[in-house]
Design a protein around this motif. Structure first.
Motif, PDB file in Angstrom:
ATOM      1  N   TYR A 104       0.840  -1.201   0.000  1.00  0.00           N
ATOM      2  CA  TYR A 104       0.000   0.000   0.000  1.00  0.00           C
ATOM      3  C   TYR A 104       0.875   1.251   0.000  1.00  0.00           C
ATOM      4  CZ  TYR A 104      -3.699   3.240   1.503  1.00  0.00           C
ATOM      5  OH  TYR A 104      -4.597   4.276   1.583  1.00  0.00           O
ATOM      6  N   GLN A 105       1.906   1.252   0.831  1.00  0.00           N
ATOM      7  CA  GLN A 105       2.825   2.381   0.892  1.00  0.00           C
ATOM      8  C   GLN A 105       3.448   2.662  -0.475  1.00  0.00           C
ATOM      9  OE1 GLN A 105       6.618   1.472   2.475  1.00  0.00           O
ATOM     10  NE2 GLN A 105       7.045   3.528   3.223  1.00  0.00           N
ATOM     11  N   CYS A 106       3.929   1.610  -1.132  1.00  0.00           N
ATOM     12  CA  CYS A 106       4.611   1.783  -2.422  1.00  0.00           C
ATOM     13  C   CYS A 106       3.655   2.231  -3.524  1.00  0.00           C
ATOM     14  CB  CYS A 106       5.288   0.481  -2.827  1.00  0.00           C
ATOM     15  SG  CYS A 106       6.637  -0.014  -1.745  1.00  0.00           S
ATOM     16  N   LEU A 107       2.496   1.594  -3.594  1.00  0.00           N
ATOM     17  CA  LEU A 107       1.568   1.866  -4.682  1.00  0.00           C
ATOM     18  C   LEU A 107       0.806   3.175  -4.487  1.00  0.00           C
ATOM     19  CD1 LEU A 107       0.051  -1.705  -5.086  1.00  0.00           C
ATOM     20  CD2 LEU A 107       1.585  -0.593  -6.701  1.00  0.00           C
ATOM     21  N   LEU A 163      -0.413  -7.165  -6.113  1.00  0.00           N
ATOM     22  CA  LEU A 163      -1.284  -7.584  -7.210  1.00  0.00           C
ATOM     23  C   LEU A 163      -2.756  -7.479  -6.809  1.00  0.00           C
ATOM     24  CD1 LEU A 163       0.693 -10.694  -8.498  1.00  0.00           C
ATOM     25  CD2 LEU A 163       0.282  -8.568  -9.760  1.00  0.00           C
ATOM     26  N   GLN A 164      -3.072  -7.903  -5.591  1.00  0.00           N
ATOM     27  CA  GLN A 164      -4.462  -7.817  -5.140  1.00  0.00           C
ATOM     28  C   GLN A 164      -4.927  -6.372  -5.033  1.00  0.00           C
ATOM     29  OE1 GLN A 164      -6.054 -10.269  -1.991  1.00  0.00           O
ATOM     30  NE2 GLN A 164      -4.227 -11.563  -2.025  1.00  0.00           N
ATOM     31  N   LEU A 165      -4.052  -5.498  -4.537  1.00  0.00           N
ATOM     32  CA  LEU A 165      -4.431  -4.089  -4.434  1.00  0.00           C
ATOM     33  C   LEU A 165      -4.641  -3.484  -5.813  1.00  0.00           C
ATOM     34  CD1 LEU A 165      -2.088  -2.883  -1.543  1.00  0.00           C
ATOM     35  CD2 LEU A 165      -4.569  -3.241  -1.448  1.00  0.00           C
ATOM     36  N   CYS A 166      -3.802  -3.856  -6.764  1.00  0.00           N
ATOM     37  CA  CYS A 166      -3.993  -3.368  -8.137  1.00  0.00           C
ATOM     38  C   CYS A 166      -5.351  -3.799  -8.675  1.00  0.00           C
ATOM     39  CB  CYS A 166      -2.871  -3.880  -9.044  1.00  0.00           C
ATOM     40  SG  CYS A 166      -1.280  -3.047  -8.822  1.00  0.00           S
ATOM     41  N   ARG A 167      -5.677  -5.056  -8.505  1.00  0.00           N
ATOM     42  CA  ARG A 167      -6.983  -5.544  -8.972  1.00  0.00           C
ATOM     43  C   ARG A 167      -8.119  -4.818  -8.248  1.00  0.00           C
ATOM     44  NH1 ARG A 167      -7.806 -11.825  -8.213  1.00  0.00           N
ATOM     45  NH2 ARG A 167      -7.680 -11.179  -6.027  1.00  0.00           N
ATOM     46  N   HIS A 168      -7.959  -4.617  -6.951  1.00  0.00           N
ATOM     47  CA  HIS A 168      -8.972  -3.952  -6.134  1.00  0.00           C
ATOM     48  C   HIS A 168      -9.220  -2.523  -6.615  1.00  0.00           C
ATOM     49  CE1 HIS A 168     -11.411  -3.354  -2.569  1.00  0.00           C
ATOM     50  NE2 HIS A 168     -10.635  -2.368  -2.135  1.00  0.00           N
TER      51      HIS A 168
END
Length: 325
Positions: free
Chosen positions: A128-131, A157-162
């Motif tokens: 989360y920090q990086c993205l 990857l999950q955060l990107c999809r989310h």
């Protein structure tokens, strides 16, 4: 209490369970009875003598825990005795009790086991920090994630999809790539048989807006090669070595690229508290709905603690290794 001791510079076999006097709880802190804890590369590096604990923090290994609050000092309002919590500690996680900053803890989501919660904080907060905090990725942007089958990689990857962000990933085997796909990766690249910058340019000619890299080594110029203009590269680790190849300054300047190195452990308490608060409000509810999930590779008993460091150092994992007392 019990804790995991280690020999500085020793092998994983030097890890052993020992006894320690109960911890006292300073003002403004809480004591957590630890049920499970996560294993991270920082732990193996600390055991090897390459990553000492920050000044003033516990020299006991461990950066993330899950358990029950057993003591609350005056002035603490975030949690009460009996609350089930998980979160970050700056050290001391490999123990049956730990002192924690309450603003670095989160309530365990409904129906989530302690061992799952123990593998959530470090990888998801790092991703989360990086993205989001550093790179400010937006829906429909494209991101390249190296080390995609690692705990941080799968969380990213999950955060990107989310968030509706397109993702490409590199990994070392078809089984790891399959797990990446299950976690949201759209473009799969086996770095043993494919050249990632060529694959990215063929699939996405305009490149990616962000690269998340925990490999380092000779990836720097290749990362720049696939970066779109005004793109961001964030470095988390250096699994392929601490020195990069000769930086192509012309490529860096023409792309107007930003290269950032980051860690989480040595951030200020205030930074971590804000990160935890942001993540709690924006992402934690998604674990109750199963839109986000913790990828646990293996759940170990404390008797097998040496296996966790051996496997992590051999890059023999797909997701998190967690341990329960």
């Amino acid at each position: 209490m019990q804790y995991v001791d280690f020999e500085m510079g020793g092998a994983p076999s030097s890890l052993s369970v020992k006894e320690h006097a109960p911890l006292s709880t300073p003002a403004g802190k809480v004591k957590v009875s630890v049920v499970s804890f996560g294993i991270n590369r920082a732990d193996t590096l600390q055991r090897q003598g390459k990553y000492p604990a920050p000044k003033g923090e516990s020299s006991i290994l461990g950066l993330e825990v899950a358990g029950t609050v057993v003591e609350v000092t005056d002035g603490v309002t975030e949690f009460a005795v009996g609350d089930k919590v998980f979160g970050l500690v700056a050290g001391g996680g490999y123990a049956t009790e730990v002192i924690a900053e309450p603003s670095h803890l989160m309530p365990i989501p409904d129906d989530m086991a302690f061992f799952e919660a123990a593998g959530l904080a470090e990888v998801f907060l790092t991703a989360y920090q990086c993205l989001r905090t550093i790179s400010h990725v937006k829906p429909a942007e494209r991101v390249l994630i190296h080390g995609g089958a690692s705990g941080v990689g799968l969380a990213a990857l999950q955060l990107c999809r989310h968030w509706g962000v397109h993702s490409a990933v590199t990994a070392s085997s078809e089984s790891k790539l399959l797990q990446c796909k299950e976690n949201g990766a759209e473009l799969l690249i086996n770095y043993h048989t494919q050249t990632f910058d060529e694959e990215i340019r063929n699939a996405w000619p305009s490149g990616v807006q962000m690269v998340l890299d925990m490999v380092g080594g000779d990836y720097l110029n290749k990362n720049l090669n696939v970066l779109s203009q005004d793109g961001r590269i964030v470095y988390l680790a250096m699994l392929a070595g601490r020195y990069a190849d000769n930086l192509d300054m012309a490529l860096l300047l023409s792309k107007r690229a930003t290269i950032t190195g980051t860690t989480l452990r040595n951030r200020s308490d205030a930074y971590k508290a804000e990160l935890v608060q942001d993540f709690t409000s924006t992402c934690l509810p998604a674990f109750s709905t199963k839109d986000l999930n913790v990828n646990v590779d293996t759940h170990y008993n404390i008797a097998d603690i040496t296996k966790t460091h051996t496997r992590l150092e051999a890059n023999d994992t797909m997701g998190k290794l967690v341990v329960s007392w």
